[in-house]
Design a protein around this motif. Structure first.
Motif, PDB file in Angstrom:
ATOM      1  N   HIS A 161    -104.598  45.276 -29.757  1.00 18.16           N
ATOM      2  CA  HIS A 161    -104.745  46.439 -28.799  1.00 18.16           C
ATOM      3  C   HIS A 161    -105.272  46.473 -28.063  1.00 18.16           C
ATOM      4  N   PHE A 162    -105.865  45.247 -28.019  1.00 21.08           N
ATOM      5  CA  PHE A 162    -107.326  44.656 -26.077  1.00 21.08           C
ATOM      6  C   PHE A 162    -106.196  43.932 -24.894  1.00 21.08           C
ATOM      7  N   PRO A 163    -104.834  43.240 -26.226  1.00 19.15           N
ATOM      8  CA  PRO A 163    -104.462  42.158 -25.003  1.00 19.15           C
ATOM      9  C   PRO A 163    -102.619  43.545 -24.527  1.00 19.15           C
ATOM     10  N   LEU A 164    -102.501  44.839 -25.271  1.00 22.29           N
ATOM     11  CA  LEU A 164    -102.026  45.767 -24.736  1.00 22.29           C
ATOM     12  C   LEU A 164    -102.397  46.279 -24.060  1.00 22.29           C
ATOM     13  N   LEU A 165    -103.320  46.489 -24.450  1.00 22.01           N
ATOM     14  CA  LEU A 165    -104.239  47.622 -22.609  1.00 22.01           C
ATOM     15  C   LEU A 165    -104.531  46.598 -21.712  1.00 22.01           C
ATOM     16  N   LYS A 166    -104.291  45.546 -21.774  1.00 21.26           N
ATOM     17  CA  LYS A 166    -103.822  44.516 -21.055  1.00 21.26           C
ATOM     18  C   LYS A 166    -103.257  44.710 -19.985  1.00 21.26           C
ATOM     19  N   THR A 167    -101.945  44.453 -20.597  1.00 19.75           N
ATOM     20  CA  THR A 167    -100.648  44.215 -19.913  1.00 19.75           C
ATOM     21  C   THR A 167    -100.370  45.919 -19.835  1.00 19.75           C
ATOM     22  N   ASN A 201     -99.247  55.183 -19.001  1.00 21.00           N
ATOM     23  CA  ASN A 201     -99.533  54.789 -20.321  1.00 21.00           C
ATOM     24  C   ASN A 201     -99.967  55.152 -21.752  1.00 21.00           C
ATOM     25  N   GLY A 202    -100.439  56.569 -21.545  1.00 24.25           N
ATOM     26  CA  GLY A 202    -101.481  56.692 -22.785  1.00 24.25           C
ATOM     27  C   GLY A 202    -100.438  56.947 -23.884  1.00 24.25           C
ATOM     28  N   THR A 203     -99.194  57.161 -23.594  1.00 24.01           N
ATOM     29  CA  THR A 203     -98.675  57.629 -24.812  1.00 24.01           C
ATOM     30  C   THR A 203     -98.262  56.384 -25.659  1.00 24.01           C
ATOM     31  N   LYS A 204     -97.671  55.378 -25.051  1.00 24.96           N
ATOM     32  CA  LYS A 204     -98.030  54.119 -26.076  1.00 24.96           C
ATOM     33  C   LYS A 204     -99.567  53.787 -26.570  1.00 24.96           C
ATOM     34  N   ILE A 205    -100.440  53.211 -25.497  1.00 27.99           N
ATOM     35  CA  ILE A 205    -101.756  52.852 -25.953  1.00 27.99           C
ATOM     36  C   ILE A 205    -101.964  54.239 -27.666  1.00 27.99           C
ATOM     37  N   ARG A 206    -101.749  55.285 -27.513  1.00 26.14           N
ATOM     38  CA  ARG A 206    -102.055  56.118 -28.977  1.00 26.14           C
ATOM     39  C   ARG A 206    -100.978  56.072 -29.134  1.00 26.14           C
ATOM     40  N   ALA A 207     -99.716  55.837 -29.278  1.00 23.53           N
ATOM     41  CA  ALA A 207     -99.164  55.201 -30.008  1.00 23.53           C
ATOM     42  C   ALA A 207     -99.266  54.182 -30.882  1.00 23.53           C
ATOM     43  N   ASP A 208    -100.039  52.975 -30.011  1.00 25.61           N
ATOM     44  CA  ASP A 208    -100.596  52.297 -30.981  1.00 25.61           C
ATOM     45  C   ASP A 208    -101.813  52.265 -32.261  1.00 25.61           C
ATOM     46  N   ILE A 209    -102.897  53.678 -31.813  1.00 24.24           N
ATOM     47  CA  ILE A 209    -103.887  53.591 -32.977  1.00 24.24           C
ATOM     48  C   ILE A 209    -103.571  53.870 -34.094  1.00 24.24           C
ATOM     49  N   PRO A 210    -102.965  53.857 -35.089  1.00 29.83           N
ATOM     50  CA  PRO A 210    -102.582  54.060 -35.971  1.00 29.83           C
ATOM     51  C   PRO A 210    -102.354  53.143 -36.835  1.00 29.83           C
ATOM     52  N   ASN A 211    -102.241  51.837 -35.911  1.00 28.08           N
ATOM     53  CA  ASN A 211    -101.569  50.577 -36.669  1.00 28.08           C
ATOM     54  C   ASN A 211    -103.444  49.853 -36.778  1.00 28.08           C
ATOM     55  N   TYR A 212    -104.224  50.679 -36.069  1.00 26.21           N
ATOM     56  CA  TYR A 212    -105.456  49.378 -36.480  1.00 26.21           C
ATOM     57  C   TYR A 212    -106.439  49.974 -37.312  1.00 26.21           C
ATOM     58  N   THR A 213    -106.207  51.823 -37.184  1.00 27.11           N
ATOM     59  CA  THR A 213    -107.562  52.840 -37.498  1.00 27.11           C
ATOM     60  C   THR A 213    -106.986  54.168 -37.369  1.00 27.11           C
ATOM     61  N   ASP A 214    -107.558  54.785 -38.375  1.00 23.06           N
ATOM     62  CA  ASP A 214    -106.778  56.449 -38.804  1.00 23.06           C
ATOM     63  C   ASP A 214    -108.438  57.654 -38.609  1.00 23.06           C
ATOM     64  N   ILE A 215    -108.879  56.881 -37.465  1.00 22.71           N
ATOM     65  CA  ILE A 215    -110.290  57.231 -36.757  1.00 22.71           C
ATOM     66  C   ILE A 215    -109.792  58.345 -36.009  1.00 22.71           C
ATOM     67  N   THR A 216    -110.590  58.864 -35.538  1.00 18.73           N
ATOM     68  CA  THR A 216    -110.154  59.700 -34.252  1.00 18.73           C
ATOM     69  C   THR A 216    -111.796  58.848 -33.207  1.00 18.73           C
ATOM     70  N   PRO A 217    -111.681  58.451 -31.718  1.00 12.15           N
ATOM     71  CA  PRO A 217    -113.070  57.969 -30.993  1.00 12.15           C
ATOM     72  C   PRO A 217    -113.007  58.538 -30.750  1.00 12.15           C
ATOM     73  N   VAL A 218    -113.962  58.500 -30.676  1.00 10.98           N
ATOM     74  CA  VAL A 218    -115.246  59.519 -28.960  1.00 10.98           C
ATOM     75  C   VAL A 218    -115.026  58.859 -27.533  1.00 10.98           C
ATOM     76  N   ILE A 219    -114.211  59.186 -26.782  1.00 14.08           N
ATOM     77  CA  ILE A 219    -114.177  58.768 -25.426  1.00 14.08           C
ATOM     78  C   ILE A 219    -114.766  59.423 -24.612  1.00 14.08           C
ATOM     79  N   GLN A 220    -115.766  58.460 -23.894  1.00 13.81           N
ATOM     80  CA  GLN A 220    -116.779  58.593 -22.757  1.00 13.81           C
ATOM     81  C   GLN A 220    -116.759  58.106 -21.559  1.00 13.81           C
ATOM     82  N   ILE A 221    -116.463  59.014 -20.326  1.00  8.47           N
ATOM     83  CA  ILE A 221    -116.908  58.293 -18.773  1.00  8.47           C
ATOM     84  C   ILE A 221    -117.939  58.311 -18.684  1.00  8.47           C
ATOM     85  N   SER A 222    -118.415  56.600 -17.728  1.00  7.82           N
ATOM     86  CA  SER A 222    -119.785  56.651 -17.370  1.00  7.82           C
ATOM     87  C   SER A 222    -119.207  56.026 -16.543  1.00  7.82           C
TER      88      SER A 222
END
Lengths: 129, 129
Positions: free
Chosen positions: B51-57, B104-125
């Motif tokens: 997932h993180f390598p995907l985000l970097k790409t 890229n939001g659609t591609k990023i969100r599509a990868d989430i079920p590959n590693y978790t079923d948790i809905t994350p909390v997003i914080q911008i700091s």
């Protein structure tokens, strides 16, 4: 020249560096999250310039690095911020943190009302990357 | 030699550095927190190595630095862990993150079920220190 050599070594090992502080995979990261809420107060100036220096004095050399975030927004447009502030403390081992808290926990907790009325969420993590 | 000179400069400015990644006061830090819970799954290996390598790409040069924490304990002895994992993405500006998500939001969100079923909390700091 010694300093720059050390920096290159840190890069090779994939560590992260701030001043003389070095962050490495496997370190213990204590994360202190302050949830936002109607009417809650948080004095970022005190937190940064008084509380963190106090932590550095009390934990001493066991405290390897620190960081502070200021919450500005939630993930979705217009979403409220989840945490008004997040503080991070890095230690080599969990025992370093626990021993420090055993000795200094009372003094640390006594300083909290000086900057906030929020009860923080404490998370202990391991640095993966 | 150029590399070590850059490292020393980074130190002088009080920034934090990991590999070619530089973290500075004022940067935007997107924190993605995965709350724990009975029966929830989280594949740290996939998160770290896929997932993180995907985000970097996908984010490309706009993504200035990243970090990953693995939750191991709550604050009090025996307390459950608040978050099983926390991911961090650093950008120079909020617009850099928002524009990247627009594309890229659609591609990023599509990868989430590959590693978790948790809905994350997003914080911008904002990085204070």
């Amino acid at each position: 020249m010694l300093l720059s050599t050390l920096n290159v070594m840190a890069q090779v090992n994939g560590s992260r560096q701030t001043g003389s502080q070095v962050i490495k995979k496997g370190m213990i990261k204590v994360t202190i999250l302050y949830p936002g809420g109607e009417g809650k107060k948080f004095d970022m100036d005190y937190y940064t310039n008084k509380h963190f220096p106090l932590l550095k004095t009390l934990f001493g050399d066991a405290l390897k690095a620190t960081a502070i975030d200021k919450g500005i927004a939630g993930g979705a447009p217009g979403a409220p911020v989840s945490f008004v502030a997040i503080g991070y403390l890095y230690f080599d081992t969990l025992a370093d943190f626990q021993n420090g808290m055993k000795t200094n926990g009372t003094k640390i907790r006594a300083d909290i009302p000086n900057y906030t009325d929020i009860t923080p969420v404490i998370q202990i993590s391991e640095v993966v990357q």
